[in-house]
Design an enzyme around this catalytic site. Structure first.
Site, PDB file in Angstrom:
ATOM      1  N   ARG A  65      16.211  94.736  42.390  1.00 38.21           N
ATOM      2  CA  ARG A  65      15.500  93.461  42.453  1.00 38.21           C
ATOM      3  C   ARG A  65      15.356  92.981  43.903  1.00 38.21           C
ATOM      4  O   ARG A  65      16.145  93.345  44.777  1.00 38.21           O
ATOM      5  CB  ARG A  65      16.231  92.406  41.620  1.00 38.21           C
ATOM      6  CG  ARG A  65      16.358  92.751  40.148  1.00 38.21           C
ATOM      7  CD  ARG A  65      15.021  92.741  39.427  1.00 38.21           C
ATOM      8  NE  ARG A  65      14.410  91.427  39.419  1.00 38.21           N
ATOM      9  CZ  ARG A  65      14.654  90.493  38.505  1.00 38.21           C
ATOM     10  NH1 ARG A  65      15.512  90.731  37.518  1.00 38.21           N
ATOM     11  NH2 ARG A  65      14.029  89.324  38.563  1.00 38.21           N
ATOM     12  N   TYR A 110      17.790  85.004  38.873  1.00 40.78           N
ATOM     13  CA  TYR A 110      19.012  85.746  38.573  1.00 40.78           C
ATOM     14  C   TYR A 110      20.039  84.760  38.033  1.00 40.78           C
ATOM     15  O   TYR A 110      20.224  83.675  38.592  1.00 40.78           O
ATOM     16  CB  TYR A 110      19.571  86.418  39.841  1.00 40.78           C
ATOM     17  CG  TYR A 110      18.522  87.053  40.716  1.00 40.78           C
ATOM     18  CD1 TYR A 110      17.734  88.106  40.240  1.00 40.78           C
ATOM     19  CD2 TYR A 110      18.292  86.601  42.014  1.00 40.78           C
ATOM     20  CE1 TYR A 110      16.760  88.682  41.038  1.00 40.78           C
ATOM     21  CE2 TYR A 110      17.323  87.170  42.820  1.00 40.78           C
ATOM     22  CZ  TYR A 110      16.557  88.215  42.327  1.00 40.78           C
ATOM     23  OH  TYR A 110      15.587  88.780  43.117  1.00 40.78           O
ATOM     24  N   GLU A 120       5.503  85.041  45.912  1.00 42.45           N
ATOM     25  CA  GLU A 120       5.461  84.204  44.714  1.00 42.45           C
ATOM     26  C   GLU A 120       4.893  82.818  45.025  1.00 42.45           C
ATOM     27  O   GLU A 120       4.201  82.224  44.196  1.00 42.45           O
ATOM     28  CB  GLU A 120       6.857  84.090  44.105  1.00 42.45           C
ATOM     29  CG  GLU A 120       7.392  85.376  43.488  1.00 42.45           C
ATOM     30  CD  GLU A 120       7.995  86.346  44.488  1.00 42.45           C
ATOM     31  OE1 GLU A 120       8.384  87.458  44.086  1.00 42.45           O
ATOM     32  OE2 GLU A 120       8.071  86.000  45.693  1.00 42.45           O
ATOM     33  N   ASP A 163      23.350  88.117  25.798  1.00 44.10           N
ATOM     34  CA  ASP A 163      22.143  88.418  26.552  1.00 44.10           C
ATOM     35  C   ASP A 163      20.935  88.600  25.646  1.00 44.10           C
ATOM     36  O   ASP A 163      21.031  88.522  24.417  1.00 44.10           O
ATOM     37  CB  ASP A 163      22.360  89.668  27.411  1.00 44.10           C
ATOM     38  CG  ASP A 163      21.660  89.554  28.748  1.00 44.10           C
ATOM     39  OD1 ASP A 163      20.429  89.431  28.755  1.00 44.10           O
ATOM     40  OD2 ASP A 163      22.342  89.576  29.783  1.00 44.10           O
ATOM     41  N   ASN A 194      11.399  86.153  49.288  1.00 45.18           N
ATOM     42  CA  ASN A 194      11.378  86.618  47.901  1.00 45.18           C
ATOM     43  C   ASN A 194      11.919  85.517  46.997  1.00 45.18           C
ATOM     44  O   ASN A 194      12.901  84.854  47.323  1.00 45.18           O
ATOM     45  CB  ASN A 194      12.246  87.873  47.743  1.00 45.18           C
ATOM     46  CG  ASN A 194      12.229  88.393  46.315  1.00 45.18           C
ATOM     47  OD1 ASN A 194      11.285  89.052  45.896  1.00 45.18           O
ATOM     48  ND2 ASN A 194      13.269  88.094  45.549  1.00 45.18           N
ATOM     49  N   ARG A 245      24.200  87.393  39.968  1.00 48.73           N
ATOM     50  CA  ARG A 245      24.000  88.652  39.243  1.00 48.73           C
ATOM     51  C   ARG A 245      22.569  89.154  39.449  1.00 48.73           C
ATOM     52  O   ARG A 245      21.650  88.810  38.727  1.00 48.73           O
ATOM     53  CB  ARG A 245      24.276  88.468  37.754  1.00 48.73           C
ATOM     54  CG  ARG A 245      24.176  89.769  36.969  1.00 48.73           C
ATOM     55  CD  ARG A 245      24.092  89.523  35.484  1.00 48.73           C
ATOM     56  NE  ARG A 245      23.621  90.691  34.780  1.00 48.73           N
ATOM     57  CZ  ARG A 245      22.348  91.026  34.652  1.00 48.73           C
ATOM     58  NH1 ARG A 245      21.407  90.288  35.192  1.00 48.73           N
ATOM     59  NH2 ARG A 245      21.994  92.113  34.000  1.00 48.73           N
ATOM     60  N   TRP A 246      22.409  89.976  40.478  1.00 47.30           N
ATOM     61  CA  TRP A 246      21.101  90.616  40.678  1.00 47.30           C
ATOM     62  C   TRP A 246      21.284  92.125  40.639  1.00 47.30           C
ATOM     63  O   TRP A 246      22.231  92.682  41.159  1.00 47.30           O
ATOM     64  CB  TRP A 246      20.440  90.167  41.974  1.00 47.30           C
ATOM     65  CG  TRP A 246      21.253  90.249  43.239  1.00 47.30           C
ATOM     66  CD1 TRP A 246      22.244  91.150  43.553  1.00 47.30           C
ATOM     67  CD2 TRP A 246      21.124  89.378  44.373  1.00 47.30           C
ATOM     68  NE1 TRP A 246      22.740  90.902  44.794  1.00 47.30           N
ATOM     69  CE2 TRP A 246      22.067  89.834  45.343  1.00 47.30           C
ATOM     70  CE3 TRP A 246      20.311  88.304  44.689  1.00 47.30           C
ATOM     71  CZ2 TRP A 246      22.211  89.222  46.579  1.00 47.30           C
ATOM     72  CZ3 TRP A 246      20.452  87.698  45.926  1.00 47.30           C
ATOM     73  CH2 TRP A 246      21.391  88.151  46.855  1.00 47.30           C
TER      74      TRP A 246
END
EC number: 4.1.1.98
Length: 498
Positions: free
Chosen positions: A198, A180, A242, A291, A176, A193-194
């Site tokens: 996810r 993040y 991906e 953010d 994957n 930070r996921w």
């Protein structure tokens, strides 16, 4: 779908520079706040070029910013010449999500280009790679040597923003790739930070269940080629990696190399690769950070990523971005990727005419859909379809459905439809206790909140008992006549009409 091909990020930068889409900054500029200030209102919001800061204060490594700061550059990164061509990317993804067998020889011939592109899906594994030209490990690892940016005054620490995090679950063949953000908390430590839904977080959860107490391998690639970067942010089907999608975009197989310290495969052409692990149970408070909502998010705990090796190119480039109130670079990506979503949705819901995620709605929190309405209650079915079909819309709080005579991308049209075709009680759908973005502090509980659907379509029998209004339309003959004599009227000229 004829694609422009780039072997690596540097190929792409060369093309951008040739087309006036890249500006080199030789003046020393501080990665702490100053780069963001140059980039924000003064460059990105003015439609300016990608920026390569060649002399960031205190560092010998250049910083690349604003790479995808215009929809045109996003399209170029996907191998297309303009944003409209991204519909073809969406059609390809729709085909891969639900492939249809050829209906005959002619259809087989028409589909040959799609089948041919599939040949580029497998990766090509190299023995050596540019991303491993320099290797540091152990006590020599020092993330402070990388010009990691601090974007906003109240940010907790420097933040990696464009890292492609590579993971593999214990029961999955494919890796994957996810993006993040990662807070710097030590010379060899970052906070990963996921969010729990996810791909990387799911891989980690499965690893912890299958291998209690064992370290979870993680690698992070910085500065990959544009097809691989964009493949990580595109809504690829869950069954498609991906890397495979990047190969389709690029028109050549994605070249990867095995990491030095683990079995994960990273883009061979990446500028920098961080290798390491997550110790089960090791977490740290992350944030606050400015953010994409335009606010600082609350502090929460996430896993700690310990970096054991840094591999990189000679003269590596650090690729970065910032997030803030739209428009920011993720919002620009959202505008471009919007074109990819449309064919995917249309394949599942052929009645959809257009689909729009306004950037001012944080690029995913509000959607406007126009449809060819076919029956009473049709708009409500489409709302439910948008919320459930693609996980990218799990956090879309508002869905507005209009008829096909409304331009989904024109607020004047949309507001007119809402105010003339809606009764608030009858045409509003409220759904409680649904998944909501962790960053959405407006929700009553972190990660859980409500959604609203607005049916702004003309109402059919069964939806209303009243005679429905008929839109005012011009007489086409009169329009044609006035068009013919318009210049003679000279209304906007200083002279008198004839």
């Amino acid at each position: 779908m004829d694609a422009m091909k780039y072997n690596d990020l540097r190929d792409f930068l060369t093309l951008l520079e040739q087309q006036g889409e890249l500006k080199r900054i030789t003046l020393p500029v501080d990665p702490h706040l100053e780069i963001t200030e140059i980039w924000l209102d003064r460059t990105l919001r003015a439609g300016g070029p990608a920026l390569l800061f060649e002399n960031p204060k205190g560092y010998s490594m250049p910083v690349l910013c604003n790479l995808f700061g215009t929809p045109k550059r996003v399209a170029m990164g996907m191998g297309q010449e303009d944003v409209s061509a991204l519909r073809e990317v969406g059609k390809l993804l729709a085909f891969l999500k639900e492939p249809e067998p050829p209906k005959g020889f002619r259809d087989l011939f028409d589909k040959l280009p799609q089948f041919k592109q599939v040949l580029n899906m497998p990766t090509k594994r190299l023995r050596g790679a540019p991303c491993q030209q320099k290797i540091v490990s152990g006590d020599d690892v020092d993330l402070n040597r990388i010009p990691i940016m601090t974007c906003w005054p109240e940010d907790a620490a420097p933040l990696i923003t464009w890292g492609l995090t590579v993971t593999r679950g214990p029961h999955k063949e494919r890796q994957n790739l996810g993006i993040y953000r990662q807070q710097l908390i030590g010379k060899n430590k970052l906070i990963m930070r996921w969010l729990s839904h996810r791909g990387g977080a799911l891989d980690y959860q499965e690893w912890c269940a299958a291998h209690p107490g064992e370290r979870f391998p993680v690698s992070v690639a910085l500065g990959a080629d544009p097809a691989t970067i964009l493949g990580a942010v595109t809504p690829v089907p869950d069954t498609l990696s991906e890397y495979a999608f990047a190969g389709l975009l690029r028109g050549t197989k994605t070249e990867v190399v095995k990491c030095i310290s683990n079995d994960l495969e990273v883009p061979a052409s990446a500028e920098i690769v961080l290798e390491g692990y997550i110790e089960q149970g090791e977490t740290a408070p992350e944030g606050p950070y400015g953010d994409h909502t335009g606010y600082y998010n609350e502090v929460d705990s996430f896993p700690v990523f310990t970096v054991t090796h840094i591999t990189q190119r000679e003269d590596a480039i650090y690729h970065s971005t910032y997030t803030g109130r739209p428009p920011d670079e993720p919002a620009v990506l959202g505008v471009a990727l919007n074109e990819v979503f449309v064919p995917i949705l249309q394949k599942q819901f052929p009645e959809i005419v257009d689909f729009y995620l306004p950037p001012e709605g944080c690029s995913y929190r509000l959607a406007v859909v126009t449809i060819k309405k076919q029956y009473a209650g049709h708009a409500k079915r489409v709302m439910m379809g948008v919320w459930s079909f693609l996980r990218q819309f799990m956090y879309t709080k508002f869905v507005i459905v209009c008829d096909d005579d409304v331009n989904a991308r024109d607020w004047n049209d949309v507001i007119w439809a809402i105010t003339t075709r809606m009764d608030p009680a009858r045409d509003t759908v409220l759904v409680e206790n649904t998944p909501i973005d962790y960053l959405d502090f407006a929700s009553p509980v972190s990660g859980l909140g409500s959604k609203m659907g607005l049916d702004a379509t003309n109402k059919w029998p069964g939806e209303t008992q009243r005679e429905w209004g008929r839109p005012i339309k011009k007489d086409p003959d009169v329009v044609a006549h006035i068009d013919a004599i318009w210049d003679e009227l000279a209304i906007f000229n200083n002279g008198k009409s004839a």
